[in-house]
Design a protein around this motif. Structure first.
Motif, short mmCIF file in Angstrom:
data_model
loop_
_atom_site.label_atom_id
_atom_site.label_comp_id
_atom_site.label_asym_id
_atom_site.label_seq_id
_atom_site.Cartn_x
_atom_site.Cartn_y
_atom_site.Cartn_z
N TYR A 28 13.95 -30.79 -87.66
CA TYR A 28 14.51 -29.98 -86.37
C TYR A 28 15.20 -29.13 -86.58
O TYR A 28 15.63 -28.46 -85.74
N ALA A 66 11.07 -34.73 -84.06
CA ALA A 66 11.73 -33.15 -84.16
C ALA A 66 11.66 -32.72 -82.48
O ALA A 66 12.68 -32.12 -81.85
N GLN A 69 13.82 -34.13 -80.10
CA GLN A 69 15.54 -33.85 -79.96
C GLN A 69 15.55 -32.68 -79.40
O GLN A 69 16.24 -31.58 -78.64
N LEU A 70 14.35 -31.15 -79.85
CA LEU A 70 14.26 -29.94 -78.83
C LEU A 70 13.91 -30.18 -77.63
O LEU A 70 14.64 -28.70 -76.78
#
Length: 513
Positions: A28, A66, A69-70
């Motif tokens: 991330y 990851a 979260q982005l």
């Protein structure tokens, strides 16, 4: 009209993951950094999670977490039936990229430059270009000595004698079943029970006739001094301070906008006659019980002269009762505040010299007419204090542990003083005779020059012994000749007698070489 540019295809080369930091977190952060600095331009199509996992040699779940979260933070966006792309954030990535290229941190500022106008890499001079920050850049507190107490550290009582088992029991008793009304927002002036007990203690032990309402609980003496500076000093006012003296107090007054006036100290303490010389002062800061750092006690004649000055000029006196509990012949002296009849003295006390500084517990006694203003000021800064430590200290006092501990600490400090005085290397060249030590936890011995002082301190430090040079306690603009400012400041309460003797042996050898 938005101008779009062709996005380069995603290239995983250079992505390195550290299992100790967490693979998904590391991925991330790698991807976010590439988006922010422009290596992943807006509109870049991201590889499918399965494909990226295969390329990096990690599980698909690592990539999915990851990506999630982005997505959540707005760096990625999906197109129905067409995969995942770097989000088009109008103007945002360009601004962030510009900041990165100029070397500024994306996070909050983490420090101020010690040299004004110097860019530390954390914050630009334009951001902090205020008068307050300018003053703070020049007048801030140095870091404290770290590690366990050593001989002859100044300002430290006998930690080893504190009744920690008793304190732990009282602390546990409180938190096992705290009253619900104590768990919300409390009085900004502090716990009423503790304030009442402090008032009773000051009346009985110090002859200071004050009420609980006049007491504010603080996180130590420095907060109390700062409150006085913030409320009672106007910009450009002069504040008279002892010279040499407690520099941290001076920093508090300067940061409030005041100008310092250094007043000499002699064998009777502050030279009060100097207060009427030059420009008038609005306030005087003084340590009458045991002057810091010279160790002298303000004489009765000087005490009365200082109170007379305050009444004549309608000035304020901030009385820091430094080491006031430690007197080795007779009872502790009555403080200035006990003699004050015009309501001009503010009395600063702390539990740090009887218990330990890490307790972060002190108090300020203010004249009755200032109670509301000080309470309001503290509420604006802190809203209210932590309740647990205050209630435990209240029980500690109410059950008699505090008074017994003070008596024990006085006896121990007296014994530790005698060990140091009786074994001091008196024949050291350039070092004056030992002074009489009737109070406090430290004393000062004269040295014939600043150069000699520096050599002695350095040699002691190399031998694992702490000494403070007296020359550092003077204001820079002092009129006193430089070599007259030299001396050694030694605390004698921090370690047991055996450690003191061992330190003296090392010191004697270090100064002989």
């Amino acid at each position: 009209m938005t101008v779009t540019t062709a996005a380069l295809p995603f290239d995983p080369a250079g992505i390195q993951l550290n299992a100790k930091l967490g693979l998904s977190r590391g991925l991330y952060e790698n991807l976010r950094a590439r988006i922010l600095d422009g290596r992943l331009g807006r509109g870049t199509r991201m590889p499918a999670s399965r494909d990226l996992a295969r390329a990096l040699g990690v599980s698909r779940n690592t990539v999915t977490r990851a990506y999630d979260q982005l997505y959540a933070e707005g760096y990625l966006a999906s197109r129905v039936g067409d995969g995942t792309y770097v989000a088009v954030l109008e103007g945002v990535t360009e601004k962030l990229s510009t900041k990165l290229s100029t070397g500024l941190s994306l996070g909050l500022p983490t420090g101020l430059s010690t040299k004004w106008g110097e860019n530390t890499g954390c914050v630009s001079s334009e951001v902090i270009h205020t008068e307050a920050c300018k003053r703070l850049a020049e007048h801030h507190l140095p870091p404290f000595r770290s590690g366990p107490p050593r001989a002859f550290r100044v300002g430290i009582p006998a930690f080893d004698l504190f009744p920690f088992a008793t304190w732990a029991k009282l602390y546990g008793d409180f938190w096992r079943n705290p009253a619900p009304e104590l768990l919300g927002y409390g009085d900004p002036a502090g716990d009423p029970e503790l304030r009442s007990l402090i008032a009773a203690y000051l009346r009985s032990s110090r002859g200071l006739n004050c009420s609980a309402e006049q007491i504010l609980i603080t996180t130590g003496a420095q907060e109390a001094i700062s409150l006085c500076a913030q409320l009672l000093v106007n910009p450009e006012d002069r504040v008279a301070v002892e010279n040499p003296g407690y520099r941290a107090a001076g920093h508090a007054f300067i940061n409030a906008g005041a100008k310092l006036k250094g007043v000499p100290v002699d064998g009777e303490g502050l030279v009060c006659s100097a207060l009427d010389e030059g420009e008038p002062s609005r306030m005087v800061y003084v340590t009458p019980a045991h002057q810091y750092p010279t160790g002298v006690t303000l004489s009765l004649a000087r005490r009365l002269a200082l109170l007379d000055w305050a009444e004549r000029h309608q000035g304020w006196v901030v009385e820091d009762d430094y080491d006031g509990e430690y007197r080795y012949s007779g009872a502790p002296l009555a403080p200035l505040a006990a003699l004050d009849r015009s309501g001009r003295v503010l009395y600063v006390g702390t539990f740090g010299k009887v218990a330990f500084p890490g307790l972060r517990l002190g108090y300020l006694v203010v004249p009755a007419g200032l109670v509301e203003a000080f309470s309001r000021k503290r509420a604006v800064a802190l809203r209210h204090s932590e309740i647990g430590i205050q209630r435990v200290m209240a029980r500690f006092i109410a059950e008699g542990h505090f008074q017994r501990h003070i008596r024990r600490m006085r006896r121990a400090a007296l014994a530790r003083r005698d060990v140091l005085l009786g074994n001091w290397p008196a024949d050291t060249p350039g070092v004056g005779p030992l002074p009489p030590v009737a109070a406090g936890l430290h004393f000062t011995v004269a040295v014939d020059s600043v150069a000699r002082e520096e050599r002695l301190v350095a040699a002691a430090e190399a031998a694992g012994v702490e000494l403070n040079g007296l020359s550092h306690y003077w204001l820079p603009e002092s009129a006193e000749p430089v070599d007259n400012r030299a001396g050694l400041v030694l605390g004698f309460a921090a370690v047991a007698p055996a450690a003191t003797l061992a330190a003296l042996d090392r010191l004697r050898q270090a100064w002989k070489d």
